[in-house]
Design a protein around this motif. Structure first.
Motif, PDB file in Angstrom:
ATOM      1  N   ILE A   4       0.871  -1.175   0.000  1.00 63.13           N
ATOM      2  CA  ILE A   4       0.000   0.000   0.000  1.00 63.13           C
ATOM      3  C   ILE A   4       0.906   1.223   0.000  1.00 63.13           C
ATOM      4  CG2 ILE A   4      -1.711   1.327   1.305  1.00 63.13           C
ATOM      5  CD1 ILE A   4      -2.922  -1.232   0.377  1.00 63.13           C
ATOM      6  N   THR A   5       0.696   2.110  -0.963  1.00 65.66           N
ATOM      7  CA  THR A   5       1.394   3.393  -1.011  1.00 65.66           C
ATOM      8  C   THR A   5       0.326   4.469  -0.924  1.00 65.66           C
ATOM      9  OG1 THR A   5       3.105   2.440  -2.421  1.00 65.66           O
ATOM     10  CG2 THR A   5       3.003   4.845  -2.296  1.00 65.66           C
ATOM     11  N   ALA A   6       0.384   5.277   0.114  1.00 65.43           N
ATOM     12  CA  ALA A   6      -0.623   6.316   0.316  1.00 65.43           C
ATOM     13  C   ALA A   6       0.060   7.672   0.400  1.00 65.43           C
ATOM     14  CB  ALA A   6      -1.414   6.048   1.590  1.00 65.43           C
ATOM     15  N   TYR A   7      -0.510   8.638  -0.310  1.00 65.05           N
ATOM     16  CA  TYR A   7      -0.051  10.020  -0.238  1.00 65.05           C
ATOM     17  C   TYR A   7      -1.128  10.795   0.508  1.00 65.05           C
ATOM     18  CZ  TYR A   7       3.399   8.712  -3.699  1.00 65.05           C
ATOM     19  OH  TYR A   7       4.445   8.113  -4.343  1.00 65.05           O
ATOM     20  N   ILE A   8      -0.758  11.370   1.662  1.00 73.10           N
ATOM     21  CA  ILE A   8      -1.726  12.044   2.512  1.00 73.10           C
ATOM     22  C   ILE A   8      -1.206  13.408   2.935  1.00 73.10           C
ATOM     23  CG2 ILE A   8      -2.623   9.830   3.360  1.00 73.10           C
ATOM     24  CD1 ILE A   8      -1.094  10.393   5.999  1.00 73.10           C
ATOM     25  N   LYS A  60       4.250  10.393   2.242  1.00 75.87           N
ATOM     26  CA  LYS A  60       4.100   9.116   1.545  1.00 75.87           C
ATOM     27  C   LYS A  60       4.246   7.986   2.564  1.00 75.87           C
ATOM     28  CE  LYS A  60       6.408   6.307  -1.969  1.00 75.87           C
ATOM     29  NZ  LYS A  60       7.566   6.287  -2.888  1.00 75.87           N
ATOM     30  N   ILE A  74      -7.193   0.044   3.535  1.00 80.87           N
ATOM     31  CA  ILE A  74      -7.680   1.117   2.659  1.00 80.87           C
ATOM     32  C   ILE A  74      -8.788   1.910   3.343  1.00 80.87           C
ATOM     33  CG2 ILE A  74      -8.961   1.587   0.528  1.00 80.87           C
ATOM     34  CD1 ILE A  74      -7.371  -0.716  -0.759  1.00 80.87           C
ATOM     35  N   ILE A  77      -7.325   4.065   6.316  1.00 82.14           N
ATOM     36  CA  ILE A  77      -6.601   5.266   5.868  1.00 82.14           C
ATOM     37  C   ILE A  77      -7.570   6.287   5.291  1.00 82.14           C
ATOM     38  CG2 ILE A  77      -4.902   6.170   4.228  1.00 82.14           C
ATOM     39  CD1 ILE A  77      -3.422   3.470   4.521  1.00 82.14           C
ATOM     40  N   SER A  78      -8.510   5.836   4.470  1.00 74.63           N
ATOM     41  CA  SER A  78      -9.479   6.747   3.850  1.00 74.63           C
ATOM     42  C   SER A  78     -10.297   7.492   4.892  1.00 74.63           C
ATOM     43  CB  SER A  78     -10.427   5.977   2.929  1.00 74.63           C
ATOM     44  OG  SER A  78      -9.733   5.433   1.850  1.00 74.63           O
ATOM     45  N   CYS A  81      -8.293  10.187   6.724  1.00 74.59           N
ATOM     46  CA  CYS A  81      -7.779  11.302   5.923  1.00 74.59           C
ATOM     47  C   CYS A  81      -8.853  12.206   5.345  1.00 74.59           C
ATOM     48  CB  CYS A  81      -6.912  10.763   4.788  1.00 74.59           C
ATOM     49  SG  CYS A  81      -5.357  10.099   5.383  1.00 74.59           S
ATOM     50  N   LYS A  92      -4.275  10.031  -1.975  1.00 74.74           N
ATOM     51  CA  LYS A  92      -4.493   8.893  -2.867  1.00 74.74           C
ATOM     52  C   LYS A  92      -3.879   7.655  -2.239  1.00 74.74           C
ATOM     53  CE  LYS A  92      -5.728  10.337  -7.273  1.00 74.74           C
ATOM     54  NZ  LYS A  92      -5.250  11.564  -7.757  1.00 74.74           N
ATOM     55  N   ILE A  93      -4.459   6.497  -2.571  1.00 82.87           N
ATOM     56  CA  ILE A  93      -3.944   5.212  -2.113  1.00 82.87           C
ATOM     57  C   ILE A  93      -3.733   4.327  -3.331  1.00 82.87           C
ATOM     58  CG2 ILE A  93      -4.408   3.152  -0.733  1.00 82.87           C
ATOM     59  CD1 ILE A  93      -6.258   4.918   1.004  1.00 82.87           C
TER      60      ILE A  93
END
Length: 114
Positions: A4-8, A60, A74, A77-78, A81, A92-93
């Motif tokens: 999982i790569t998340a940009y927050i 990231k 997912i 995190i969603s 955020c 984005k994830i």
């Protein structure tokens, strides 16, 4: 296994770390990055002069997990955020396949290495 790569947003990092800990996700790598998506930057005033900030600060997150944990991570995190019901810039994830994981200390591989 999945990556999982998340940009927050940076201000959401502590809350995301806490909720991931609550669902027993222990290993997270964090990198400070800059970029833009639909926000396309913004203008700011500095000492009376206006200038354009084209790359916005983001964080990231990289998380290696088992296939069974994907939907829960997912959703977690969603939820952590979303600001005011969801706005442009919340993040984005990305989910990618993880072919192999090896723990260097013990030479364990696969899900046991996570």
């Amino acid at each position: 296994m999945k990556m999982i790569t998340a940009y927050i947003q940076p201000k959401r990092l502590d809350s995301v770390r806490q909720v991931l800990s609550d669902i027993d996700i222990n290993g997270v790598s964090v990198t400070e990055v800059k970029g833009f998506g639909r926000q396309k930057g913004h203008t700011e005033l500095y000492r009376g002069a206006e200038y354009v900030v084209e790359f916005l600060p983001k964080v990231k997150l990289e998380i290696a997990i088992t296939d069974e944990q994907v939907e829960e991570v997912i959703e977690t995190i969603s939820t952590a955020c979303k600001i005011n019901g969801g706005k442009i810039g919340d993040g984005k994830i990305f989910v990618t396949n993880l072919e192999q994981v090896v723990r260097i200390r013990t030479n364990e591989s696969g899900p046991e290495a996570l």
